[in-house]
Structures are given as structure tokens and as C-alpha cells.
Design an enzyme around this catalytic site. Structure first.
Site, PDB file in Angstrom:
ATOM      1  N   GLU A 191      63.927  34.573  12.498  1.00  8.37           N
ATOM      2  CA  GLU A 191      62.536  35.239  12.487  1.00  8.37           C
ATOM      3  C   GLU A 191      62.536  36.691  12.963  1.00  8.37           C
ATOM      4  O   GLU A 191      61.725  37.547  12.425  1.00  8.37           O
ATOM      5  CB  GLU A 191      61.813  34.453  13.586  1.00  8.37           C
ATOM      6  N   LYS A 223      49.428  38.448   2.630  1.00  9.24           N
ATOM      7  CA  LYS A 223      49.210  37.440   3.554  1.00  9.24           C
ATOM      8  C   LYS A 223      49.430  35.933   3.721  1.00  9.24           C
ATOM      9  O   LYS A 223      50.124  35.063   4.175  1.00  9.24           O
ATOM     10  CB  LYS A 223      47.856  37.770   4.516  1.00  9.24           C
ATOM     11  N   TRP A 283      46.948  41.921  -5.854  1.00  6.28           N
ATOM     12  CA  TRP A 283      48.210  41.915  -5.409  1.00  6.28           C
ATOM     13  C   TRP A 283      49.171  41.907  -6.724  1.00  6.28           C
ATOM     14  O   TRP A 283      49.098  40.781  -7.009  1.00  6.28           O
ATOM     15  CB  TRP A 283      48.723  40.822  -4.270  1.00  6.28           C
ATOM     16  N   CYS A 322      45.565  38.498  -2.773  1.00  2.00           N
ATOM     17  CA  CYS A 322      44.253  38.878  -3.533  1.00  2.00           C
ATOM     18  C   CYS A 322      43.019  38.351  -2.818  1.00  2.00           C
ATOM     19  O   CYS A 322      43.097  37.419  -2.012  1.00  2.00           O
ATOM     20  CB  CYS A 322      44.254  38.217  -4.949  1.00  2.00           C
ATOM     21  N   ASN A 378      42.115  35.108  -8.859  1.00  4.88           N
ATOM     22  CA  ASN A 378      43.182  35.056  -7.708  1.00  4.88           C
ATOM     23  C   ASN A 378      44.124  33.961  -8.203  1.00  4.88           C
ATOM     24  O   ASN A 378      43.576  32.638  -8.440  1.00  4.88           O
ATOM     25  CB  ASN A 378      42.579  34.793  -6.388  1.00  4.88           C
ATOM     26  N   GLY A 379      45.366  34.083  -8.499  1.00  2.00           N
ATOM     27  CA  GLY A 379      46.242  33.010  -9.006  1.00  2.00           C
ATOM     28  C   GLY A 379      46.995  33.525 -10.188  1.00  2.00           C
ATOM     29  O   GLY A 379      47.097  34.736 -10.333  1.00  2.00           O
ATOM     30  N   LYS A 393      60.955  39.729  10.822  1.00  4.67           N
ATOM     31  CA  LYS A 393      60.028  40.815  11.304  1.00  4.67           C
ATOM     32  C   LYS A 393      60.264  42.049  11.197  1.00  4.67           C
ATOM     33  O   LYS A 393      59.531  42.958  10.748  1.00  4.67           O
ATOM     34  CB  LYS A 393      59.916  40.417  12.919  1.00  4.67           C
ATOM     35  N   ARG A 427      45.074  40.187   3.534  1.00  4.24           N
ATOM     36  CA  ARG A 427      45.692  39.248   2.660  1.00  4.24           C
ATOM     37  C   ARG A 427      47.080  40.221   1.825  1.00  4.24           C
ATOM     38  O   ARG A 427      47.707  39.531   1.501  1.00  4.24           O
ATOM     39  CB  ARG A 427      44.834  38.705   1.673  1.00  4.24           C
ATOM     40  N   HIS A 476      82.896  34.318  10.737  1.00  2.00           N
ATOM     41  CA  HIS A 476      83.061  33.712   9.224  1.00  2.00           C
ATOM     42  C   HIS A 476      82.533  34.509   8.128  1.00  2.00           C
ATOM     43  O   HIS A 476      82.003  34.139   7.135  1.00  2.00           O
ATOM     44  CB  HIS A 476      82.242  32.410   8.922  1.00  2.00           C
ATOM     45  N   GLU A 511      60.228  42.887   7.261  1.00  5.42           N
ATOM     46  CA  GLU A 511      58.855  43.077   6.917  1.00  5.42           C
ATOM     47  C   GLU A 511      58.339  44.466   7.186  1.00  5.42           C
ATOM     48  O   GLU A 511      57.375  44.916   6.234  1.00  5.42           O
ATOM     49  CB  GLU A 511      57.944  41.860   7.543  1.00  5.42           C
TER      50      GLU A 511
END
Length: 607
Positions: A479, A602, A74, A2, A98-99, A483, A27, A502, A486
Site C-alpha cells: 500500500e 477515483k 476519463w 467520469c 459513463n462506461g 501511494k 472521480r 530472492h 499514485e
């Protein structure tokens, strides 16, 4: 997540409000809206989707007025529709938030029992009604806000505009950041300094629990006890040019290629080249007395922490625990006296990580933070601030912030080893030597961009991709998988190479590319052995290694990516580049939104 911007100005504000929202697109968001105050009326325009929808709405039906608020949302409570988009409004006021208001259901039920009706599914709308109810009963906006804030549980940054007060906004924060900007006959509110960069460089950060009344003449700030307070006005340094892509196709691409520069800038703050030593910013506790480190972070920052665990245990011989921030408090971890809690966050505002920080602080731990925003909440609450110098990172998928975090953590691990007597003068100089080689090695890795782009079409059709790595390359495998997930929306998983047999080996067939990170060295033969197990089952391998490794094991691979030969200490920084570039080019092949991938934010400022 947001974005909030508010202006009490001299001239019409709608266009500048939208520009401020545009600067916070990084964001992540799925709807946007604006509300201005004009001739005693609230003029509200909202639209789902990207900002172009709101811009089109304003073109059809402008919003005049010299005072206003705006928001990118968001979605949390309620789908990303126009009705759920902020600002939310009553007959008396409009509000952006926001929140998350955790107790909104109880508040909503009580308000409905008193005859209030709701237009949205959001938690935010209850705040608008609570304040409006008091204003309608004759209370001043200041008194109404002051009475409502203690009723809210959760996290919030608020900006409120009032129909009958066209030269004033009220803001408040608890758990979500909010800054005040000071201009020439104008005053501003924003989620961060970057949103206000074209308007002013003079800003003040509100503390936890603060609320503020802004007018054209300035700001009156009150603390959580409603006492008038002064907050330091600083120069933000946020550049209006910081969000320009230049000649790059995407911000993510730009930020990948900025890594040699920003890593060099970051290391410059931690290395004294004159005497070849590693130095940390000033602090007032004894590192040598630390008996345990607890690392807490989320997402990409968590993977940086995993690499730091290897370094701290290897160099400083210090026991290290590492936790995902969202789980940390809920398992009630044992935190013994003499421990250091190390938190890693790009924004310094990540809700889960900030909550974990405060938990550790209450438990008597010494607090260290690695952040890219030195004025953030985490930075202000730390005993040891370890800033990165990545500059604003606009792409939602973190790239340069990650490598800068690794650079800081490598320097921290070396300094901790020196303080504990585990690294002598010659060994420290050797570490410094290799750290200083990092920018040039990053440039060498980036030189393979074209060949990575060419082979991306081999990976793009896949539905599933596996990444393998051993030792400190295991976090890089995680990572790399993150990526790819995402920004290309391909399902991907990272595994420690030895864990392949395994269970995950059951997934291997000719349709599953396997990305193997294997620099030559002590662990290379073990990794190659695991690679052969994949090959025997028809898996298509992309091997990322140096020339020596590719000569030994590159034959028969679907593709290979050559990296420079580097010391194991800096290998995680260098091998971050090919997994970033591979994810980027696969996403380009698939045509996804690289900089603003679906459903992602973000800065995650709610738990």
C-alpha cells in the site's frame, strides 16, 4: 470515473451544471463539456483538461437554457481532446455516457454503412447516432431509447437531451450508477448523490437496466422490460460542505487527518461497549457454517483484504483465498458450497469487483460487502452489508477509506472467530479493548507529520523506492508503494521482507531508498536482518517502528519515523498513517497534483 449531471430546471442551468461537475472532480477526468437546450437548439461547449478550460470556454461563449447535461470524461476510447469530449451530438440530440460500449465497433460499422458520419474516436458516439437515427425517422425520444438500449453490450450510464424537447431528459443505466434527484419544479440526474447535494437531498437510485424520463414535474422510471416502476425516494445525506478542504492544503491531507474521527465512527457501529463485544449488522445466515472465505477487491481495497486474510486465518482459523477482482472470473475459481465471498470497495460500484460479485452470487456463494456507500450497487446486492463510515473521500488516492475498511474487517474477523468458537469471551473483550485504542493511536501517529514532511526531501529525488514488511506489514508495504506511485509518480514496489534476497536485492544501491515497516515484536529481528542486507549494499533506509524498535535498529538509517507502541491487531491501521504522509509530502515536494493525479480515476466503473 467520469461524472454525469443533468438538470431540467426553471432557471439557466449552465453554471449549476459546471458546479455539479466540480463536485465530481474527485472521480478523475481529462476533459469536460456541457450542452444546453435553448430555443430548439443544442448549445454545446467542450474543452480538454481541467474544468477551468470549460469555464473559460463558457465565459467566451455562454450556453443559455434551462435544460442541460454535463460530463467529465476519463479517456478510454480516443485521446482526451475536445473532439472526443462529451457531450456527443447529432442534429437532434446530445448525449453523455459513463462506461464502455463493448460492441461499438460493429455498431459503428453498421451506422457508417447506412451513411452516418462520426466526429470522434469514442465508443459513446454510436449511441447518439443510434437514437438520433430513430428520432429522425419519426419515433418519439422514449421509443427511440427503448429500442436502442437492448442493442448495447457493456456498461453505461446515459443522459440524453433532445433538441425538440427542451423540457425533458432521458437517462439509463446498466453497470454504471445513476441517480434521480427531485427538486421544487426541477428534476435532476447525477452519477452520485454528492453531485446533486446543493440541488436536492431527495434522490432515487435507478436499478440495473432502468431507464427514466425526467421533466420539471418529476420522473417516470421503467425497468429493463420497459415496465413502469417506482423506486424508493430517500434522503441522501450528502453534504454540500463535504467537498470543502477547510484549512488543509489538499483533500488528501484533510482525509488523512480525519482518520481518527472516521475510524472511531466506524468502530462505533461494530462494538458494543456495554458488554465489550463485537456485533455485525443484521443478516439471515449462520456465520458458524461458513467453511471458506473468498476475498475479492482492487487496488488499496485489495491490500485491506490481504490484511483481513491474516486476521481471519489467525483468529477464526478459517481458510481464506484472495483475488484481484480483474483476474478473478477469468481463472474460473472453484467455489464450493458453504463459502462466503467478501467484496471490498470504497464506492461499491467498481466494475471488476461488481462483476466478480455477480459471478459468486450465481455460483451460490453467500455475499458480504465492505463499502463506503451503503446505497451502492454492491450494497444492494449483498447478503451481509458491512458499511464503513468514512464519509465522502475526494482525494483519488484512498486514505481514510482504507483504514475504515481495516477497522470493519478487524471487527468482522473477531466476530467470525466468536461464532466459530475460536475466541472466548475474555479474548473478545481484549480485541474490543485494542480496537477502541485505535483512534488515540492514530492521533499519536499523526503527531509525527512535521518530521515526515522534513525528511520527504530525502526521498523525493529518487527514481525507485522499495518498501519492505513482514506478516501483516507486507500488505502495508504494498500500500505504501502504491501511494507513492499514485501521487508522486516515483516508481515504487512493496515486498515481503524475506523476499528481498530472492531477486529485488539486485536493485539496491545508494540511490534507492528502502522504506522498512517493522514494529517491535515477534517478527522484528527477522525484518532487521533483511534490513542489514540492504544496508550492506549501500541502500538508504527509512525505518518506521516504535521507540523500542528504533532504539534497537535505528542507528545508521537515512531517517526514522516513530510510531506509538500498539497491539499487533491494530498495527496495520496505525502504520498506514506514515506511509500515507510520506507519499503526500514527497508529492508536495515534487509539485504534482496530489488530489487528482494524472491518468487516475477515483471510481473505476469500466473493466
Amino acid at each position: 470515473m467520469c461524472g454525469i449531471i443533468g438538470i431540467v430546471g426553471k432557471d439557466p442551468v449552465a453554471e449549476r451544471l459546471v458546479d455539479g461537475l466540480r463536485r465530481m472532480e474527485y472521480r478523475g477526468y481529462d476533459s469536460a463539456g456541457v450542452c444546453t437546450v435553448h430555443d430548439g437548439q443544442l448549445v454545446r461547449r467542450r474543452a480538454p483538461g481541467k474544468l477551468m478550460g470549460l469555464v473559460a470556454e463558457l465565459a467566451r461563449d455562454p450556453a443559455p437554457g434551462t435544460t442541460g447535461i454535463a460530463h467529465t470524461r476519463w479517456a478510454t476510447h480516443g485521446a482526451p481532446t475536445a473532439a472526443n469530449a462529451h457531450p456527443h451530438a447529432t442534429g437532434e440530440l446530445a448525449l453523455v455516457h459513463n462506461g464502455i460500449i463493448e460492441n461499438f465497433r460493429q455498431l459503428r460499422e453498421a451506422l457508417m454503412a447506412r451513411g452516418r458520419s462520426f466526429e470522434s474516436e469514442t465508443d459513446t458516439e454510436v449511441v447518439a447516432h443510434l437514437v438520433s437515427e430513430l428520432v429522425e425517422a419519426g419515433q418519439s425520444p422514449e421509443d427511440a431509447v427503448k429500442a436502442v438500449l437492448p442493442q448495447l453490450r457493456g456498461a453505461f450510464a446515459l443522459a440524453i437531451a433532445f433538441r425538440q424537447h427542451g423540457d425533458m431528459l432521458i437517462g439509463a443505466r446498466l453497470g454504471s450508477p445513476l441517480v434521480v434527484g427531485y427538486g421544487d419544479g426541477e428534476t435532476y440526474l447525477g452519477s452520485d448523490a454528492l453531485a446533486l447535494a446543493p440541488l436536492t437531498q431527495k434522490i432515487a437510485y435507478l436499478d440495473e437496466g432502468d431507464w427514466v424520463v425526467i421533466t420539471r414535474d418529476g420522473a417516470r422510471i421503467f425497468d429493463k422490460d420497459n415496465q413502469p416502476v417506482e423506486r424508493e425516494i430517500t434522503t441522501s445525506g450528502a453534504s454540500a460542505a463535504a467537498i470543502e478542504k477547510g484549512n488543509y492544503r489538499h483533500f488528501m491531507q484533510k482525509e488523512i487527518f480525519e482518520q481518527p474521527t472516521v475510524v472511531a465512527q466506524t468502530l462505533r457501529s461494530y462494538i458494543r461497549q456495554v458488554d465489550q463485544t463485537v456485533a455485525l449488522p443484521q443478516f439471515d445466515f449462520d456465520l458458524s457454517q461458513i467453511n471458506r472465505v473468498t476475498i475479492v477487491a482492487c487496488g488499496t481495497s485489495f491490500y485491506a483484504g490481504m490484511v483481513a486474510k491474516y486476521w481471519l486465518e489467525q483468529f477464526a482459523r478459517l481458510p481464506v483465498d484472495i483475488d484481484v477482482a480483474s483476474e478473478f472470473r477469468y481463472r474460473d475459481p472453484v467455489l464450493e458450497p458453504g463459502g462466503l465471498a467478501l467484496f471490498i470497495s470504497q464506492s461499491g460500484e467498481t466494475a471488476d469487483t461488481l462483476a466478480a460479485l455477480r459471478h459468486c452470487k450465481a455460483a451460490g456463494q453467500t455475499i458480504a460487502v465492505v463499502v463506503n456507500v451503503p446505497t451502492s450497487s454492491m450494497a444492494r446486492e449483498a447478503d451481509l452489508l458491512l458499511p464503513t463510515h468514512a464519509g465522502p473521500e475526494i482525494g483519488v488516492a484512498s486514505t481514510k477509506a482504507f483504514t475504515c475498511q481495516l477497522a470493519v474487517l478487524a471487527a468482522f474477523a473477531a466476530n467470525m472467530a466468536v461464532k466459530r468458537g475460536r475466541m472466548d469471551r475474555a479474548e473478545e473483550a481484549e480485541v474490543v479493548k485494542h480496537l477502541l485504542e485505535t483512534p488515540a493511536s492514530l492521533n499519536a501517529a499523526l503527531a509525527h507529520d512535521d518530521e515526515i514532511a522534513e525528511m520527504a526531501h530525502l526521498v523525493a529525488p529518487a527514481r525507485d523506492v522499495l518498501y519492505l514488511g513482514r506478516g501483516q506489514d507486507y500488505p502495508l508495504a504494498l500500500e505504501g508503494a502504491l501511494k507513492l506511485k499514485e501521487i508522486s509518480y516515483i516508481h515504487a514496489e512493496g515486498y515481503a521482507s524475506g523476499e528481498m534476497k530472492h531477486g529485488p536485492i539486485a536493485l539496491i544501491d545508494e540511490a534507492v531508498p528502502v522504506i522498512v515497516l517493522a514494529p517491535s515484536g515477534p517478527l522484528f529481528e527477522k525484518t532487521v536482518s533483511n534490513m542489514q542486507e540492504v544496508r550492506a549494499r549501500g541502500g538508504k533506509i527509512v525505518l518506521i517502528s516504535d521507540r523500542e524498535g528504533l532504539e534497537e535498529a535505528g542507528e545508521g538509517c537515512m531517517a526514522t519515523i516513530e510510531m506509538p507502541k500498539v497491539h499487533p491487531l491494530i498495527a496495520p491501521l496505525i502504520y498506514a498513517v506514515p506511509v500515507q504522509l510520506l507519499a503526500y509530502h514527497v508529492a508536495c515536494v515534487k509539485g504534482t497534483d496530489v488530489d487528482q493525479p494524472r491518468n487516475l480515476a477515483k471510481s473505476v466503473t469500466v473493466e
